[in-house]
Design an enzyme around this catalytic site. Sequence first.
Site, mmCIF file in Angstrom:
data_model
loop_
_atom_site.group_PDB
_atom_site.id
_atom_site.type_symbol
_atom_site.label_atom_id
_atom_site.label_comp_id
_atom_site.label_asym_id
_atom_site.label_seq_id
_atom_site.Cartn_x
_atom_site.Cartn_y
_atom_site.Cartn_z
ATOM 1 N N ASP A 156 -15.943 9.416 8.520
ATOM 2 C CA ASP A 156 -14.859 8.444 8.420
ATOM 3 C C ASP A 156 -13.566 9.208 8.678
ATOM 4 O O ASP A 156 -13.545 10.447 8.611
ATOM 5 C CB ASP A 156 -14.838 7.824 7.009
ATOM 6 C CG ASP A 156 -14.106 6.481 6.971
ATOM 7 O OD1 ASP A 156 -14.778 5.433 6.920
ATOM 8 O OD2 ASP A 156 -12.856 6.484 6.993
ATOM 9 N N ARG B 149 0.813 -1.228 0.000
ATOM 10 C CA ARG B 149 0.000 0.000 0.000
ATOM 11 C C ARG B 149 0.843 1.274 0.000
ATOM 12 O O ARG B 149 0.388 2.310 -0.490
ATOM 13 C CB ARG B 149 -0.947 -0.012 1.195
ATOM 14 C CG ARG B 149 -2.023 -1.086 1.034
ATOM 15 C CD ARG B 149 -3.133 -0.888 2.009
ATOM 16 N NE ARG B 149 -4.149 -1.918 1.858
ATOM 17 C CZ ARG B 149 -5.183 -2.053 2.660
ATOM 18 N NH1 ARG B 149 -5.347 -1.239 3.675
ATOM 19 N NH2 ARG B 149 -6.072 -3.007 2.456
HETATM 20 C C1 LIG Z 1 -14.491 -1.865 6.566
HETATM 21 S S1 LIG Z 1 -15.030 -0.203 6.524
HETATM 22 C C2 LIG Z 1 -16.701 -0.396 7.103
HETATM 23 C C3 LIG Z 1 -17.675 0.402 6.282
HETATM 24 C C4 LIG Z 1 -19.145 0.239 6.656
HETATM 25 N N1 LIG Z 1 -19.407 0.671 8.001
HETATM 26 C C5 LIG Z 1 -19.614 -1.174 6.451
HETATM 27 O O1 LIG Z 1 -19.904 -1.876 7.424
HETATM 28 O O2 LIG Z 1 -19.702 -1.602 5.289
HETATM 29 C C6 LIG Z 1 -14.208 0.482 7.950
HETATM 30 C C7 LIG Z 1 -14.039 1.998 7.892
HETATM 31 O O3 LIG Z 1 -13.603 2.468 9.165
HETATM 32 C C8 LIG Z 1 -12.782 3.597 8.957
HETATM 33 N N2 LIG Z 1 -11.964 3.868 10.151
HETATM 34 C C9 LIG Z 1 -10.894 3.189 10.605
HETATM 35 N N3 LIG Z 1 -10.401 3.776 11.703
HETATM 36 C C10 LIG Z 1 -11.178 4.849 11.973
HETATM 37 C C11 LIG Z 1 -11.162 5.870 12.970
HETATM 38 N N4 LIG Z 1 -10.242 5.910 13.934
HETATM 39 N N5 LIG Z 1 -12.116 6.823 12.914
HETATM 40 C C12 LIG Z 1 -13.061 6.822 11.935
HETATM 41 N N6 LIG Z 1 -13.117 5.892 10.953
HETATM 42 C C13 LIG Z 1 -12.183 4.912 10.977
HETATM 43 C C14 LIG Z 1 -11.965 3.212 7.725
HETATM 44 O O4 LIG Z 1 -11.426 4.339 7.080
HETATM 45 C C15 LIG Z 1 -12.992 2.449 6.882
HETATM 46 O O5 LIG Z 1 -13.579 3.267 5.896
#
Ligand SMILES: C[S@@+](CC[C@H](N)C(=O)[O-])C[C@H]1O[C@@H](n2cnc3c(N)ncnc32)[C@H](O)[C@@H]1O
Length: 273
Positions: free
Chosen positions: A141, A37
Amino acid sequence: MELNSLDELEFATIRDWLFDKVGIALTSSKKALICSRLFKRVQTAGLDSYGAYFAQLVSDQFPEEAQVAINLLTTNETYFFREPKHFDMLSEIVEKAPRSSIFRVWSAACSTGEEVYSIAMTLAELQRVARAPKWEVRGSDVSTRVLEVAQGGHYGLERTESISPTMLKRYCLSGTGPYEGTLLIDRSLRDKTAFAQINLIEPLPHLIPFNVIFLRNVLIYFDPPVKRKIVTQLLDSLTPDGVLFVGMAETLNGLIDGLVTVGPGAYRRDRRG
Ligand SMILES: C[S@@+](CC[C@H](N)C(=O)[O-])C[C@H]1O[C@@H](n2cnc3c(N)ncnc32)[C@H](O)[C@@H]1O
């Protein structure tokens, strides 16, 4: 230039930096993923090692690059109507909600927005037949890259297969000409949504309480103390009888006291205690 692996010191540096910035706990099994990445960023910066690149991130002198690295290191997999049971439960909650106030939902790790628009379509469907109050949905996010996509509400058709034909017809516009093969979420829904960057491990801004918060498929990236901190903060932004959804494969049992399970991956505050 050797950029195909991380030594122990380099791994420890990026692991600790990412944990400090966003709370994500990387294990050493992710070394190859980190390399793939970040490889291009190291090259673009004209550096000859991951160590030199990580030193830039740690220095706090390169905030834009730090955001790019966060965008690249977060995992953003999502799709429309993921874990559909939660949308059925959302409908049931909305149908019982008072018509006098605006029903507010927050998707607190919304990635590219599919979750936000799935919620919006669910609420719009209920409102169409007068079974829902007025509503609004917020998405947030930590990744700015995904928020840009979410804000645009513009998706390739291959990403929209899990939207029912009825909802596709009512709430999505098919692209023509140069936009052939894409779909735009209808303005009537986009107008009721808003997105912002919120890092869940930092103190939350003051928010009007939400009736429902979606915090799905993100807790898996955190260790128990960080999970506890994030959920505890979010509960303060939930109405007293509000519901918090986590991913169906995630659980808050044994992690947070004072919650009752109201369905798979769904919790409410226990008001008996
Ligand atoms: C796997 S996605 C889940 C998306 C959606 N909620 C779903 O269930 O399909 C996880 C998301 O969490 C976000 N994320 C990770 N750490 C975070 C943080 N500290 N604060 C806010 N968002 C975060 C990532 O950028 C990512 O877009």
